[in-house]
Design a protein around this motif. Structure first.
Motif, short mmCIF file in Angstrom:
data_model
loop_
_atom_site.label_atom_id
_atom_site.label_comp_id
_atom_site.label_asym_id
_atom_site.label_seq_id
_atom_site.Cartn_x
_atom_site.Cartn_y
_atom_site.Cartn_z
N VAL A 134 0.70 -1.29 -0.12
CA VAL A 134 -0.13 -0.03 0.03
C VAL A 134 0.63 1.31 -0.11
O VAL A 134 0.44 2.40 -0.43
N SER A 135 2.18 1.32 0.66
CA SER A 135 2.93 2.24 0.59
C SER A 135 3.86 2.57 -0.44
O SER A 135 4.67 3.34 -0.23
N ALA A 136 3.60 1.80 -1.56
CA ALA A 136 4.80 1.71 -2.58
C ALA A 136 5.00 3.31 -3.08
O ALA A 136 6.18 3.49 -3.41
N SER A 137 4.11 4.02 -3.26
CA SER A 137 4.38 5.41 -3.54
C SER A 137 4.71 6.27 -2.54
O SER A 137 5.22 7.47 -2.93
N VAL A 138 5.09 5.83 -1.37
CA VAL A 138 5.82 6.81 -0.28
C VAL A 138 7.24 6.53 -0.44
O VAL A 138 7.76 5.57 0.08
N THR A 139 8.08 7.57 -0.72
CA THR A 139 9.56 7.62 -0.83
C THR A 139 9.87 8.99 -0.45
O THR A 139 9.32 9.90 -0.41
N GLY A 140 10.96 8.94 0.01
CA GLY A 140 11.65 10.23 0.59
C GLY A 140 11.09 10.91 1.68
O GLY A 140 11.33 12.25 1.87
#
Length: 103
Positions: free
Chosen positions: A48-54
């Motif tokens: 679910v958190s694949a788009s959360v970076t940086g």
């Protein structure tokens, strides 16, 4: 999680020195069970958190925050005494409003 008189004295000293505000002090003195902190870790390790970076996120109890610079910023808070831990989907929707969590 830490508790006991040594922890309480440390928190009171940090509050006295201005390193904790009222909400931070109360959160530190009212430590929730481990599953409340684990919810953020579980979310970050999920698909679910694949788009959360940086991003630098912090969570514990009902608190979710993000460091946007030199200081942490509150994202949301709910009382852990009367609410269950956040789910992966709830965390995703809170920190990524309008972004689908499914891949």
């Amino acid at each position: 999680m830490t508790s006991g008189s040594e922890h309480e004295n440390y928190i009171e000293e940090m509050y006295r020195r201005g390193r904790l505000d009222d909400e931070g002090r109360m959160s530190a003195l009212n430590t929730p069970p481990p599953e409340y902190a684990a919810a953020l870790y579980a979310y970050l390790s999920s698909d679910v958190s694949a788009s959360v970076t940086g991003r630098v996120l912090v969570g514990g109890g009902g608190y979710l925050g993000e460091f946007l610079g030199p200081e942490e910023q509150l994202i949301t808070h709910r009382d852990h005494a009367s609410n269950p831990p956040y789910t992966d989907e709830q965390i995703h929707n809170i920190i990524n409003p309008g972004v689908s969590g499914s891949s």
